[in-house]
Design an enzyme around this catalytic site. Structure first.
Site, PDB file in Angstrom:
ATOM      1  CG  PHE A   1     108.046  42.617 -53.497  1.00  0.00           C
ATOM      2  CD1 PHE A   1     107.144  41.843 -54.211  1.00  0.00           C
ATOM      3  CD2 PHE A   1     109.275  42.059 -53.168  1.00  0.00           C
ATOM      4  CE1 PHE A   1     107.452  40.536 -54.573  1.00  0.00           C
ATOM      5  CE2 PHE A   1     109.593  40.755 -53.521  1.00  0.00           C
ATOM      6  CZ  PHE A   1     108.679  39.988 -54.229  1.00  0.00           C
TER       7      PHE A   1
ATOM      8  CG  LEU B   1      89.309  42.533 -50.317  1.00  0.00           C
ATOM      9  CD1 LEU B   1      88.723  41.889 -49.062  1.00  0.00           C
ATOM     10  CD2 LEU B   1      88.963  41.691 -51.550  1.00  0.00           C
ATOM     11  CG  HIS B   2      88.629  50.801 -52.120  1.00  0.00           C
ATOM     12  ND1 HIS B   2      87.958  51.207 -50.987  1.00  0.00           N
ATOM     13  CD2 HIS B   2      88.423  51.753 -53.043  1.00  0.00           C
ATOM     14  CE1 HIS B   2      87.373  52.359 -51.225  1.00  0.00           C
ATOM     15  NE2 HIS B   2      87.632  52.719 -52.464  1.00  0.00           N
TER      16      HIS B   2
ATOM     17  N   GLY C   1      95.467  49.773 -63.165  1.00  0.00           N
ATOM     18  CA  GLY C   1      96.363  50.273 -64.209  1.00  0.00           C
ATOM     19  C   GLY C   1      97.760  50.335 -63.642  1.00  0.00           C
TER      20      GLY C   1
ATOM     21  CB  CYS D   1     103.651  46.748 -61.644  1.00  0.00           C
ATOM     22  SG  CYS D   1     105.238  47.555 -61.394  1.00  0.00           S
TER      23      CYS D   1
ATOM     24  CE  LYS E   1     106.413  46.110 -66.190  1.00  0.00           C
ATOM     25  NZ  LYS E   1     106.916  44.895 -65.537  1.00  0.00           N
TER      26      LYS E   1
ATOM     27  CE  LYS F   1     100.751  53.403 -56.454  1.00  0.00           C
ATOM     28  NZ  LYS F   1     101.086  52.304 -55.563  1.00  0.00           N
TER      29      LYS F   1
ATOM     30  NE  ARG G   1     105.649  53.556 -66.072  1.00  0.00           N
ATOM     31  CZ  ARG G   1     106.804  53.091 -65.576  1.00  0.00           C
ATOM     32  NH1 ARG G   1     107.560  52.290 -66.286  1.00  0.00           N
ATOM     33  NH2 ARG G   1     107.203  53.444 -64.370  1.00  0.00           N
TER      34      ARG G   1
HETATM   35  P1  NAD Z   1     111.457  53.032 -65.638  1.00  0.00           P
HETATM   36  O1  NAD Z   1     111.107  53.002 -67.062  1.00  0.00           O
HETATM   37  O2  NAD Z   1     110.928  54.125 -64.745  1.00  0.00           O
HETATM   38  O3  NAD Z   1     113.050  53.040 -65.466  1.00  0.00           O
HETATM   39  C1  NAD Z   1     113.941  52.291 -66.232  1.00  0.00           C
HETATM   40  C2  NAD Z   1     115.150  53.183 -66.509  1.00  0.00           C
HETATM   41  O4  NAD Z   1     116.217  52.402 -67.044  1.00  0.00           O
HETATM   42  C3  NAD Z   1     114.873  54.286 -67.542  1.00  0.00           C
HETATM   43  O5  NAD Z   1     115.175  55.535 -66.953  1.00  0.00           O
HETATM   44  C4  NAD Z   1     115.814  53.958 -68.701  1.00  0.00           C
HETATM   45  O6  NAD Z   1     116.295  55.110 -69.349  1.00  0.00           O
HETATM   46  C5  NAD Z   1     116.916  53.207 -67.981  1.00  0.00           C
HETATM   47  N1  NAD Z   1     117.712  52.302 -68.835  1.00  0.00           N
HETATM   48  C6  NAD Z   1     117.279  51.391 -69.737  1.00  0.00           C
HETATM   49  N2  NAD Z   1     118.324  50.718 -70.278  1.00  0.00           N
HETATM   50  C7  NAD Z   1     119.447  51.207 -69.685  1.00  0.00           C
HETATM   51  C8  NAD Z   1     120.832  50.907 -69.792  1.00  0.00           C
HETATM   52  N3  NAD Z   1     121.282  49.946 -70.611  1.00  0.00           N
HETATM   53  N4  NAD Z   1     121.704  51.612 -69.043  1.00  0.00           N
HETATM   54  C9  NAD Z   1     121.271  52.568 -68.200  1.00  0.00           C
HETATM   55  N5  NAD Z   1     119.960  52.897 -68.043  1.00  0.00           N
HETATM   56  C10 NAD Z   1     119.061  52.211 -68.774  1.00  0.00           C
HETATM   57  O7  NAD Z   1     111.011  51.611 -65.055  1.00  0.00           O
HETATM   58  P2  NAD Z   1     110.626  51.249 -63.539  1.00  0.00           P
HETATM   59  O8  NAD Z   1     109.216  51.603 -63.264  1.00  0.00           O
HETATM   60  O9  NAD Z   1     111.700  51.727 -62.633  1.00  0.00           O
HETATM   61  O10 NAD Z   1     110.682  49.653 -63.628  1.00  0.00           O
HETATM   62  C11 NAD Z   1     111.912  48.961 -63.744  1.00  0.00           C
HETATM   63  C12 NAD Z   1     111.661  47.492 -63.445  1.00  0.00           C
HETATM   64  O11 NAD Z   1     111.234  47.332 -62.092  1.00  0.00           O
HETATM   65  C13 NAD Z   1     110.563  46.866 -64.305  1.00  0.00           C
HETATM   66  O12 NAD Z   1     110.900  45.538 -64.583  1.00  0.00           O
HETATM   67  C14 NAD Z   1     109.351  46.910 -63.388  1.00  0.00           C
HETATM   68  O13 NAD Z   1     108.420  45.909 -63.678  1.00  0.00           O
HETATM   69  C15 NAD Z   1     109.983  46.665 -62.048  1.00  0.00           C
HETATM   70  N6  NAD Z   1     109.209  47.196 -60.921  1.00  0.00           N
HETATM   71  C16 NAD Z   1     108.627  48.429 -61.010  1.00  0.00           C
HETATM   72  C17 NAD Z   1     107.925  48.923 -59.907  1.00  0.00           C
HETATM   73  C18 NAD Z   1     107.243  50.265 -59.987  1.00  0.00           C
HETATM   74  O14 NAD Z   1     106.426  50.556 -59.106  1.00  0.00           O
HETATM   75  N7  NAD Z   1     107.531  51.110 -60.973  1.00  0.00           N
HETATM   76  C19 NAD Z   1     107.823  48.166 -58.733  1.00  0.00           C
HETATM   77  C20 NAD Z   1     108.456  46.928 -58.660  1.00  0.00           C
HETATM   78  C21 NAD Z   1     109.152  46.452 -59.767  1.00  0.00           C
END
Ligand code: NAD
Length: 458
Positions: free
Chosen positions: A162, A263-264, A270, A273, A276, A334, A341
């Site tokens: 989270f 609530l802002h 965007g 997260c 999608k 943000k 993204r």
């Molecule tokens: P990201 O794209 O920044 O990172 C994913 C990484 O995994 C990439 O660097 C990619 O090269 C690597 N990767 C992919 N396949 C691989 C493999 N087989 N072996 C090794 N490395 C591999 O994505 P993120 O923003 O960190 O998000 C990851 C997950 O966490 C998503 O499901 C997202 O929804 C969730 N999430 C993201 C956030 C956020 O704020 N970014 C917050 C909570 C949850």
């Protein structure tokens, strides 16, 4: 006294979530091996350079690497060998065309992990994955490694993340809650040991089944997206009826059942997260035969809002921007991140350029990520005042603190025109009008300049 046991884990994926989680687990005293498939990212990490901007991450990672608790590599089998838990933290973007979460990275990682397992291991999804994914991962591992079945040498768990970009380390270290979803007491015990330092601050643990844990993450993001979308609709209504959205937000948010956060009003959510995850939630609910009309509406309202922001700016500029120069402050979705993204900057700037404007932009951290996503001809500036130089209009898109701090007098001196469109409501309408600006924001009455246009330039 309880004996201290060092836990060793592997983190598959060194992106926003994988890298932050790995560094924070290392801070908890866990030994973490991060596996990153992207050679450029891995080289940066190994050279001590952060591939993302996240406050405090640089210092934490270098301290943990120096202390020997955190390492980066590409050899998944080596990282998984001897790990008590393997976290899958790879991306789950929207699948092109249908909005379902694309699970190809998750399943590929699960296959690779399965082949590398040696002895009892908990395979944990930290990625945001649709309900049922944990079971599929279990099936993938069972099919790849039938030899593990008789001794029950693996378990699957869901431990959604989270953290928020921009405050990711604090969020991980002091979470509102930790969700641990698994049917196995042994797996739950491993995960509880990993999070043991959080017992001291009494972070609640929500222990549940896998499906429930998976749904909690989508439900949380959908609810937050719904809240912010409600605030955005209230802002539109306020503009029509002459009300002030901030007072409405305060007036309802002080009700403990509603709460003041999220609530802002803004230009539409965007980021990596909410867009999608709301879309995936719609598909999950449809597939399950329990469609969520609410989340469907949130997705549609938000899309329309983001698409309409360009028109709003054009209208504020008198109905056309051809031949005009528009300064854009903020590009990332943000502040305190370099993540572009699904940033509203992309459709907004696209529209302005299409309508014939020259766009001068600045973002404190997002310029490199933004460059390939914006049209040719956009001018990337050194700072906010450089972007504002000779601009006919200025648009504030992301509420970085340094933009809040700009004195209206300095903006007035830099700009040629006097139109300011503040899509984050950071400036004081009275002060802007008093400095000669025609100022519009969201959910508050627009203010015409209350002083004559200042002609002398500083
Ligand atoms: P990201 O794209 O920044 O990172 C994913 C990484 O995994 C990439 O660097 C990619 O090269 C690597 N990767 C992919 N396949 C691989 C493999 N087989 N072996 C090794 N490395 C591999 O994505 P993120 O923003 O960190 O998000 C990851 C997950 O966490 C998503 O499901 C997202 O929804 C969730 N999430 C993201 C956030 C956020 O704020 N970014 C917050 C909570 C949850």
């Amino acid at each position: 006294m309880e004996r201290e046991v060092t836990v060793r884990i592997a983190m598959i994926g060194g992106g926003y979530v994988g890298l932050v989680s790995a560094a924070c687990f290392a801070e908890f005293g866990v030994e973490v091996a991060v596996v990153e498939a992207d050679a450029t990212k891995l080289a940066a990490l190994r050279a001590g350079r952060m591939p993302i901007y996240e406050p405090g991450l640089d210092a934490l990672v270098s301290a943990k690497v120096a202390a020997g608790g955190l390492e980066f590599g590409h050899d998944l089998a080596a990282a998984v060998r001897g790990a008590e838990a393997v976290f899958i933290a790879v991306g789950t973007p929207s699948r092109r065309g249908d909005g379902h979460a694309d699970l190809s990275y998750v399943f590929a990682a699960a296959e690779q992990v399965a082949l590398a397992l040696t002895g009892y291991t908990v395979v944990v999804t930290k990625s945001t994955v649709p309900v049922g994914t944990g079971r599929k991962i279990s099936d993938i591992i069972a099919a790849a490694r039938p030899d593990l079945l008789p001794g029950r040498d693996f378990d699957v768990a869901s431990n959604p993340e989270f953290l928020r970009e921009g405050s990711a380390i604090a969020d991980f270290m002091r979470p509102d809650r930790v969700v641990i979803g698994t049917d196995s007491a042994r797996a739950a015990d491993v995960l509880r040991r990993l999070y043991r330092p959080l017992y001291l601050i009494e972070a609640p643990i929500v222990a549940t089944g896998i499906e429930t844990a998976e749904l909690i993450k989508y439900a949380a993001n959908s609810f937050l997206a719904m809240k912010v979308t409600f605030a955005n609709e209230m802002a539109d209504l306020c503009e029509k009826v002459g009300a002030d959205v901030h007072d409405v937000a305060r007036g309802i948010g002080l009700d403990g059942r509603i709460g003041r956060k999220f609530l802002h009003p803004g230009p539409g959510f965007g980021g990596s997260c909410f867009p999608k995850d709301t879309l995936a939630m719609v598909r999950i609910a449809q597939d399950a035969g329990a469609p969520s009309r609410l989340v469907e509406a949130v997705v549609a309202v938000n899309e329309a809002r983001k698409a309409g922001m360009g028109q709003r700016i054009v209208a504020a500029c008198g109905g056309g921007v051809r031949g005009k120069t528009v300064a854009v402050l903020g590009l990332t979705f943000k502040p305190e991140t370099d993540d572009m993204r699904d940033s509203v900057a992309v459709p907004v700037i696209g529209r302005l350029v299409q309508d014939g404007a020259t766009v001068r932009c600045f973002d404190p951290q997002g310029m490199i990520a933004a460059r390939p996503m914006l049209p040719d001809g956009v001018v990337f500036c050194h700072d906010a005042l450089d972007a504002a130089r000779d601009a006919d209009a200025l648009v504030l898109l992301t509420e970085w603190n340094e933009f809040r701090a700009i004195a209206p007098k300095r903006l007035a001196a830099a700009m040629r025109g006097r139109v300011v469109v503040d899509l984050r409501n950071v400036y004081d309408p009275e002060a802007m009008a008093a400095h000669g600006f025609d100022y519009s924001s969201l959910g508050r009455p627009p203010r015409r300049a209350t002083v004559q246009r200042v002609t002398e330039r500083a």
